[in-house]
Scaffold this active site. Structure first.
Site, PDB file in Angstrom:
ATOM      1  N   LYS A  89       1.055  -1.350  -0.185  1.00 39.15           N
ATOM      2  CA  LYS A  89       0.086  -0.083   0.153  1.00 39.15           C
ATOM      3  C   LYS A  89       0.892   1.177  -0.040  1.00 39.15           C
ATOM      4  O   LYS A  89       0.583   2.229  -0.481  1.00 39.15           O
ATOM      5  CB  LYS A  89      -0.871   0.001   1.083  1.00 39.15           C
ATOM      6  CG  LYS A  89      -2.013   0.962   1.331  1.00 39.15           C
ATOM      7  CD  LYS A  89      -2.880   0.879   2.399  1.00 39.15           C
ATOM      8  CE  LYS A  89      -3.963   0.123   2.306  1.00 39.15           C
ATOM      9  NZ  LYS A  89      -4.930   0.096   3.716  1.00 39.15           N
TER      10      LYS A  89
ATOM     11  N   GLU B 185     -13.698   9.235  15.098  1.00 42.13           N
ATOM     12  CA  GLU B 185     -13.994   9.935  13.786  1.00 42.13           C
ATOM     13  C   GLU B 185     -15.389   9.417  13.538  1.00 42.13           C
ATOM     14  O   GLU B 185     -16.015   8.477  13.721  1.00 42.13           O
ATOM     15  CB  GLU B 185     -13.098   9.104  12.662  1.00 42.13           C
ATOM     16  CG  GLU B 185     -13.070   9.466  11.421  1.00 42.13           C
ATOM     17  CD  GLU B 185     -13.261  11.151  11.136  1.00 42.13           C
ATOM     18  OE1 GLU B 185     -12.147  11.666  11.487  1.00 42.13           O
ATOM     19  OE2 GLU B 185     -14.236  11.610  10.780  1.00 42.13           O
TER      20      GLU B 185
ATOM     21  N   PHE C  67     -31.532   8.334   7.999  1.00 45.99           N
ATOM     22  CA  PHE C  67     -31.587   7.094   8.597  1.00 45.99           C
ATOM     23  C   PHE C  67     -33.153   6.438   8.680  1.00 45.99           C
ATOM     24  O   PHE C  67     -33.347   5.664   9.684  1.00 45.99           O
ATOM     25  CB  PHE C  67     -30.848   6.773   9.838  1.00 45.99           C
ATOM     26  CG  PHE C  67     -29.385   6.857   9.463  1.00 45.99           C
ATOM     27  CD1 PHE C  67     -28.710   5.880   9.384  1.00 45.99           C
ATOM     28  CD2 PHE C  67     -28.895   8.356   9.287  1.00 45.99           C
ATOM     29  CE1 PHE C  67     -27.453   6.080   9.079  1.00 45.99           C
ATOM     30  CE2 PHE C  67     -27.570   8.437   8.857  1.00 45.99           C
ATOM     31  CZ  PHE C  67     -26.545   7.148   8.822  1.00 45.99           C
TER      32      PHE C  67
ATOM     33  N   CYS D 182     -18.349  -0.331   9.889  1.00 46.36           N
ATOM     34  CA  CYS D 182     -18.476   0.241  11.095  1.00 46.36           C
ATOM     35  C   CYS D 182     -19.702   0.002  12.030  1.00 46.36           C
ATOM     36  O   CYS D 182     -19.805  -0.699  12.909  1.00 46.36           O
ATOM     37  CB  CYS D 182     -18.606   1.701  11.182  1.00 46.36           C
ATOM     38  SG  CYS D 182     -17.011   2.557  10.379  1.00 46.36           S
TER      39      CYS D 182
ATOM     40  N   LYS E 218     -22.704   0.264   0.578  1.00 48.53           N
ATOM     41  CA  LYS E 218     -23.823   1.585   0.267  1.00 48.53           C
ATOM     42  C   LYS E 218     -23.153   2.118  -1.092  1.00 48.53           C
ATOM     43  O   LYS E 218     -21.754   1.750  -1.605  1.00 48.53           O
ATOM     44  CB  LYS E 218     -23.802   2.418   1.303  1.00 48.53           C
ATOM     45  CG  LYS E 218     -22.389   3.061   1.691  1.00 48.53           C
ATOM     46  CD  LYS E 218     -22.630   4.027   2.492  1.00 48.53           C
ATOM     47  CE  LYS E 218     -21.261   4.962   3.156  1.00 48.53           C
ATOM     48  NZ  LYS E 218     -21.778   5.852   3.963  1.00 48.53           N
TER      49      LYS E 218
HETATM   50  N1  NAD Z   1     -14.428   3.197   7.630  1.00 45.32           N
HETATM   51  C1  NAD Z   1     -15.108   4.210   8.181  1.00 45.32           C
HETATM   52  O1  NAD Z   1     -16.386   4.589   7.554  1.00 45.32           O
HETATM   53  C2  NAD Z   1     -14.950   4.547   9.472  1.00 45.32           C
HETATM   54  C3  NAD Z   1     -15.509   5.689  10.275  1.00 45.32           C
HETATM   55  C4  NAD Z   1     -15.245   6.131  11.406  1.00 45.32           C
HETATM   56  C5  NAD Z   1     -14.501   5.431  12.165  1.00 45.32           C
HETATM   57  N2  NAD Z   1     -13.745   4.247  11.633  1.00 45.32           N
HETATM   58  C6  NAD Z   1     -12.815   3.793  12.477  1.00 45.32           C
HETATM   59  O2  NAD Z   1     -11.425   3.882  12.078  1.00 45.32           O
HETATM   60  C7  NAD Z   1     -10.524   2.731  12.259  1.00 45.32           C
HETATM   61  C8  NAD Z   1      -9.997   2.538  10.956  1.00 45.32           C
HETATM   62  O3  NAD Z   1     -11.049   2.283   9.985  1.00 45.32           O
HETATM   63  P1  NAD Z   1     -10.479   2.056   8.296  1.00 45.32           P
HETATM   64  O4  NAD Z   1     -11.948   1.576   7.587  1.00 45.32           O
HETATM   65  O5  NAD Z   1      -9.970   3.259   8.087  1.00 45.32           O
HETATM   66  O6  NAD Z   1      -9.616   0.697   8.375  1.00 45.32           O
HETATM   67  P2  NAD Z   1      -8.941   0.024   7.171  1.00 45.32           P
HETATM   68  O7  NAD Z   1      -8.839  -1.481   7.566  1.00 45.32           O
HETATM   69  O8  NAD Z   1      -9.459   0.573   5.997  1.00 45.32           O
HETATM   70  O9  NAD Z   1      -7.557   0.692   7.464  1.00 45.32           O
HETATM   71  C9  NAD Z   1      -6.655   0.324   8.538  1.00 45.32           C
HETATM   72  C10 NAD Z   1      -5.033   0.386   8.128  1.00 45.32           C
HETATM   73  O10 NAD Z   1      -4.401   0.301   9.295  1.00 45.32           O
HETATM   74  C11 NAD Z   1      -3.084  -0.608   8.691  1.00 45.32           C
HETATM   75  N3  NAD Z   1      -2.522  -0.802   9.803  1.00 45.32           N
HETATM   76  C12 NAD Z   1      -2.941  -2.044  10.765  1.00 45.32           C
HETATM   77  N4  NAD Z   1      -1.874  -2.016  11.771  1.00 45.32           N
HETATM   78  C13 NAD Z   1      -1.125  -1.237  11.925  1.00 45.32           C
HETATM   79  C14 NAD Z   1       0.166  -0.795  12.294  1.00 45.32           C
HETATM   80  N5  NAD Z   1       0.252  -1.524  13.631  1.00 45.32           N
HETATM   81  N6  NAD Z   1       0.703   0.253  12.132  1.00 45.32           N
HETATM   82  C15 NAD Z   1       0.267   1.037  11.011  1.00 45.32           C
HETATM   83  N7  NAD Z   1      -0.732   0.553  10.243  1.00 45.32           N
HETATM   84  C16 NAD Z   1      -1.450  -0.442  10.488  1.00 45.32           C
HETATM   85  C17 NAD Z   1      -3.660  -1.385   7.776  1.00 45.32           C
HETATM   86  O11 NAD Z   1      -2.684  -1.885   7.116  1.00 45.32           O
HETATM   87  C18 NAD Z   1      -4.908  -0.656   7.236  1.00 45.32           C
HETATM   88  O12 NAD Z   1      -4.173   0.106   5.888  1.00 45.32           O
HETATM   89  C19 NAD Z   1     -11.418   1.694  12.762  1.00 45.32           C
HETATM   90  O13 NAD Z   1     -11.290   1.650  14.168  1.00 45.32           O
HETATM   91  C20 NAD Z   1     -13.048   1.940  12.069  1.00 45.32           C
HETATM   92  O14 NAD Z   1     -13.845   1.499  13.180  1.00 45.32           O
HETATM   93  C21 NAD Z   1     -13.929   3.936  10.356  1.00 45.32           C
END
Ligand code: NAD
Length: 454
Positions: A40, A150, A248, A259, A319
Site C-alpha cells: 500500500k 471519527e 436514517f 462500522c 452502500k
Molecule cells: N471506515 C469508516 O467509515 C470509519 C468511520 C469512522 C471510524 N472508523 C474507525 O476507524 C478505524 C480505521 O478504519 P478504516 O476503515 O480506515 O480501516 P482500514 O482497514 O481501511 O485501514 C486500517 C489500516 O491500518 C493499517 N494498520 C494495521 N495495523 C497497523 C500498524 N500496527 N501500524 C500501521 N498501520 C497499521 C492497515 O494496514 C490498514 O491500511 C477503525 O477503528 C474504524 O472503526 C471507520
C-alpha cells in the site's frame, strides 16, 4: 501570514487514515503517514489511491508535497508530536473489538514527554484508560493521550472531514488536547471537549443510535407489508417531525459496512462485560440479520423456489460511492441464493475487485443490463445513482422473467411497472397482500404469503 500548522503523524492509511491525512494536509499540515502494508505504501508513493472514495484522489494529488508515506514510525516520530492512530479495530468472534493493531502501535511508540497518541480508531469505552495504564507500565507515561473519534462516512468522507457536524476531543486537559483542538479550529465545527471515556462513548452511542433508527424503520416496513401502509410515506410523515428528522429512516435490506455492525456488537459486548444486558441492541442486531434475508423470502414468494432460477444483483458494495464490501448485505444475499440453488450474476460499478475476494459462486457482469440478461429476477442491492435512472424497458426486454425487487426503496415504482416489470420494494403498501406473481415463474399464482427462509 497564518501561523505554521502542527505537523502530524497518521498511523494506518485505510479509509479513515488516508482521508484524515489528506484532509489535514489540505489544511496546511505536513503529514507523515505510516502503514505496515508495504504494498500500500509503495502504491501511495507512486500516486496510486488504494480505495475508492470520491474526491480523495484529487485531495491527495493536490497536497502530495505535504504528504510523506512510510512503513515505520520513525519519520512520524521525528517530525510530529501528534500521532493520530487510525488502524483497524475489526470484530472478534466474541463480538468484542479486536484491539491488536492498536496495541501494536502502543507497543511500538518510543518513550517521550513531547508526543501524544490521538486515537481515531473506534475503540470500546475504557480503552484510553487501559492504554494509559500500559504506557505507564512500559515506562512511557510521559506520552499524552487524546480520544478524537471519527464520524466520517464512506462515500462522502472528504466532505465529512472538511465539514464535520462536530469534533469530539476527550483528554486530560493537557497540552495534547489543546493541540488537537487547535488542529481542528480551521474547520469551525462545534467542539465537544470532554473526558476520554465520554468521548469514546459518544462514538459508540452515535453509531448504535443510527443503527437502531435503521432497524426501527425496517420493522415498521415489515408491519407495513402486513397492513397495507407504505413505509416511504410513513417515513416521510415521521421525518418531518423535527424531533425525529428524515435521516436514517430509509427502509431496506439492512445495514452493513465496516462500522455499524461491529460497533453495535462492540457496545453490546462492552455492556455485557460490565454486567449490563443491553436488550435494545440485541434486537437491533437480530432485526438487521433477518432483514437481509427478507429479500430471499420475497423471491420465494414470487418465483416459487430458487433452484435453477437466475437472479441478478445490482450493486454489491455496502452502500453507494464506496468499494467497501465489509459486512455488505450482498454477502448474505449471495450466500443464501447460492445455498438455495439460484444462479447469481452481479454488477457493481466499483466494488467488483473487493467482492471477488469475499464472494464465491457468482458471475460478475460488465453492466446492469448484462447482469439482468436472461434473469428471472433482478434485486437492487446498492442504490448506486446509475441504477436509479436505468432504462427499465431495455432491461425488461433482456430478462426471461419480470420481477424486480427494490431492496433500497430507491426506484420509482411507476417507472419500473411501466416497463412491464413486477415491482416489489420493502414495506411498500401498494404491494402488500397482493397475489400478483411474476411472469416466467414456475410457481402457481395462489397468493401464498411471504415466508422467511430457514
Ligand atoms: N471506515 C469508516 O467509515 C470509519 C468511520 C469512522 C471510524 N472508523 C474507525 O476507524 C478505524 C480505521 O478504519 P478504516 O476503515 O480506515 O480501516 P482500514 O482497514 O481501511 O485501514 C486500517 C489500516 O491500518 C493499517 N494498520 C494495521 N495495523 C497497523 C500498524 N500496527 N501500524 C500501521 N498501520 C497499521 C492497515 O494496514 C490498514 O491500511 C477503525 O477503528 C474504524 O472503526 C471507520
Amino acid at each position: 501570514m497564518s501561523p505554521a500548522r502542527d505537523p502530524i503523524g497518521v498511523i494506518g492509511t485505510g479509509y479513515v487514515g488516508l482521508v484524515t491525512a489528506a484532509g489535514f494536509a489540505e489544511l496546511g499540515s505536513e503529514v507523515w503517514c505510516v502503514d505496515i502494508d508495504a504494498a500500500k505504501i509503495e502504491g501511495l508513493r507512486s500516486g496510486e489511491v488504494p480505495i475508492y472514495e470520491p474526491g480523495l484522489e484529487r485531495l491527495l494529488a493536490s497536497n502530495a508535497g505535504r504528504l510523506h508515506v512510510w512503513t515505520d514510525l520513525s519519520g512520524a516520530f521525528e517530525h510530529a508530536r501528534l500521532l493520530v492512530v487510525a488502524v483497524g479495530t475489526p470484530p472478534t468472534y466474541s463480538g468484542d473489538a479486536d484491539l491488536s493493531a492498536v496495541r501494536a502501535v502502543v507497543d511500538a511508540i518510543p518513550p517521550s514527554d513531547a508526543h501524544a497518541l490521538v486515537m481515531k480508531s473506534t475503540v470500546p469505552c475504557g480503552t484510553g484508560a487501559s492504554i494509559q495504564r500500559v504506557l505507564h507500565e512500559q515506562g512511557k507515561g510521559g506520552l499524552g493521550y487524546v480520544s478524537c473519534p471519527e464520524f466520517l462516512k464512506e462515500g462522502s468522507a472528504v466532505k465529512d472531514f472538511l465539514h464535520p457536524d462536530r469534533v469530539v476531543v476527550g483528554d486530560c486537559g493537557d497540552w495534547a488536547g489543546d493541540a488537537v483542538v487547535e488542529l481542528y479550529t480551521p474547520l469551525k465545527a462545534p467542539l465537544v471537549r470532554t473526558d476520554i471515556a465520554s468521548a469514546e462513548m459518544v462514538k459508540l452511542a452515535s453509531n448504535a443510535f443510527l443503527a437502531t433508527k435503521i432497524s426501527f424503520i425496517n420493522e415498521i416496513a415489515n408491519v407495513c407489508e402486513e397492513t397495507g401502509a407504505d413505509v416511504v410515506e410513513v417515513a416521510r410523515g415521521m421525518g418531518l417531525d423535527e424531533r425525529i428528522g428524515p435521516k436514517f429512516l430509509q427502509a431496506g435490506i439492512g445495514f452493513g459496512g465496516s462500522c455499524f455492525p461491529k460497533d453495535v456488537d462492540a457496545l453490546k459486548q462492552l455492556a455485557g462485560n460490565s454486567g449490563y444486558h443491553f436488550q435494545l441492541l440485541t434486537a437491533v442486531i437480530e432485526v438487521n440479520e433477518l432483514q437481509k434475508r427478507r429479500v430471499i423470502g420475497k423471491l420465494h414468494k414470487h418465483l416459487g423456489g430458487l433452484a435453477g432460477k437466475r437472479v441478478a444483483l445490482l450493486g454489491l458494495a455496502f452502500k453507494p460511492n464506496t468499494d467497501d464490501m465489509r459486512e455488505a448485505s450482498s454477502l448474505v444475499l449471495a450466500a443464501r441464493l447460492n445455498a438455495d440453488g439460484a444462479v447469481v450474476t452481479a454488477y457493481d460499478p466499483v466494488a467488483e475487485e473487493q467482492a471477488r475476494k469475499l464472494v464465491s459462486g457468482i458471475t460478475f457482469a460488465d453492466s446492469p443490463l448484462d447482469a439482468a440478461s436472461d434473469a428471472d429476477a433482478v434485486v437492487l442491492v446498492t442504490e448506486w445513482p446509475e441504477f436509479i435512472e436505468l432504462d427499465w424497458k431495455l432491461l425488461a426486454e433482456g430478462m426471461r422473467g419480470n420481477l424486480l425487487i427494490d431492496g433500497r426503496n430507491a426506484l420509482d415504482p411507476d417507472a419500473v411497472r411501466a416497463a412491464g416489470l413486477v415491482y416489489e420494494g420493502i414495506g411498500r403498501g401498494q404491494m402488500a397482500g397482493s397475489s400478483e406473481r411474476a411472469g416466467g415463474s414456475a410457481a402457481p399464482a395462489d397468493g401464498t404469503p411471504s415466508r422467511e427462509p430457514a
